[in-house]
Design a protein around this motif. Structure first.
Motif, mmCIF file in Angstrom:
data_model
loop_
_atom_site.group_PDB
_atom_site.id
_atom_site.type_symbol
_atom_site.label_atom_id
_atom_site.label_comp_id
_atom_site.label_asym_id
_atom_site.label_seq_id
_atom_site.Cartn_x
_atom_site.Cartn_y
_atom_site.Cartn_z
ATOM 1 N N ASN A 99 1.202 -0.700 0.056
ATOM 2 C CA ASN A 99 0.094 0.098 -0.375
ATOM 3 C C ASN A 99 0.752 1.104 -0.030
ATOM 4 N N THR A 100 1.908 0.657 -0.438
ATOM 5 C CA THR A 100 2.707 2.398 -0.782
ATOM 6 C C THR A 100 3.100 2.521 -1.769
ATOM 7 N N GLU A 101 3.789 4.194 -2.411
ATOM 8 C CA GLU A 101 3.812 4.209 -3.604
ATOM 9 C C GLU A 101 4.398 3.334 -4.909
ATOM 10 N N ALA A 102 3.527 3.505 -5.821
ATOM 11 C CA ALA A 102 4.195 2.459 -7.018
ATOM 12 C C ALA A 102 4.589 2.930 -8.212
ATOM 13 N N PHE A 103 5.717 2.212 -8.399
ATOM 14 C CA PHE A 103 6.556 3.408 -9.216
ATOM 15 C C PHE A 103 6.271 2.415 -10.383
ATOM 16 N N PHE A 104 5.985 3.231 -11.398
ATOM 17 C CA PHE A 104 5.822 2.460 -12.876
ATOM 18 C C PHE A 104 6.720 2.654 -13.366
ATOM 19 N N GLY A 105 6.938 1.776 -14.397
ATOM 20 C CA GLY A 105 8.185 2.030 -15.753
ATOM 21 C C GLY A 105 6.945 2.889 -16.910
ATOM 22 N N GLN A 106 8.129 2.385 -18.193
ATOM 23 C CA GLN A 106 7.522 3.436 -19.234
ATOM 24 C C GLN A 106 5.963 2.921 -19.858
#
Lengths: 113, 114
Positions: A99-106
């Protein structure tokens, strides 16, 4: 860290062909997510892994889709055989916890003709 | 199943006008996150709200979490062309459950005319 890395960025394939999308999450992140984005359905969660183990694959559309995470630094999403309706942008994301920040790829823009 | 709806789907404003998008969940959320996706880009995390009634600000952006933790809003004051993009809210399915996966809202596309 370079962030979440996806390859390829673009893929055009013919119907019936196998497609493999690749993802390298951020080092140290325990969670990895595969999303699909289309105009009609928005951003859909397909599957997610925790410590390389698939936890929830209820979003995977059908048996033609499969995902693996052989180690902490690599995951694949495979479509076999591909169909035109699979055309979409596929995102991989990673996070430290659920439930923490999700980092997305391009993202990978897939076009099946 | 749990749904997270956003309104409006699309908003066109003149630069300098304010903008608000609303997020509504069918179930109580333990927390809510907001993301921004520029055209042709990928979602980028903006903020997370956890407490009932919580309000957080980031420069011209104000985020609010409802008292019942079932709705949230994002307000942008005096929009700029750099604010263009789709704004998503996202909340975990379930409440403290083992399969607490993040469900994204339908998104609001903001267009800003200079």
């Amino acid at each position: 860290d370079a962030g979440v890395i996806q390859s390829p960025r673009h893929e055009v394939t013919e119907m019936g062909q196998e497609v493999t999308l690749r993802c390298k999450p951020i080092s140290g992140h325990d969670y990895l997510f595969w999303y699909r984005q289309t105009m009609m359905r928005g951003l859909e969660l397909l599957i997610y892994f925790n410590n390389n183990v698939p936890i929830d694959d209820s979003g995977m559309p059908e048996d033609r889709f499969s995902a693996k995470m052989p180690n902490a630094s690599f995951s694949t999403l495979k479509i076999q055989p591909s169909e035109p309706r699979d055309s979409a942008v596929y995102f991989c994301a990673s996070s430290l916890t659920l439930n923490t920040e999700a980092f997305f790829g391009q993202g990978t823009r897939l076009t099946v003709v | 199943g749990q749904q997270v709806m956003q309104i409006p789907q699309y908003q066109h404003v003149q630069e300098g006008e304010d903008f608000t998008t609303y997020c509504n969940s069918s179930t109580t959320l333990s927390n809510i996150q907001w993301y921004k996706q520029r055209p042709g880009g990928h979602p980028v995390f903006l903020i997370q709200l956890v407490k009932s009634g919580e309000v957080k600000k980031q420069k011209r952006l104000t985020f609010q979490f409802g008292e019942a933790k079932k709705n949230s809003s994002l307000h942008i004051t005096a929009t700029q062309t750099t604010d263009v993009g789709t704004y998503f809210c996202a909340g975990p399915r379930g409440y403290g459950g083992a399969t607490n996966k993040l469900i994204f809202g339908t998104g609001t596309l903001l267009a800003v005319q200079p």
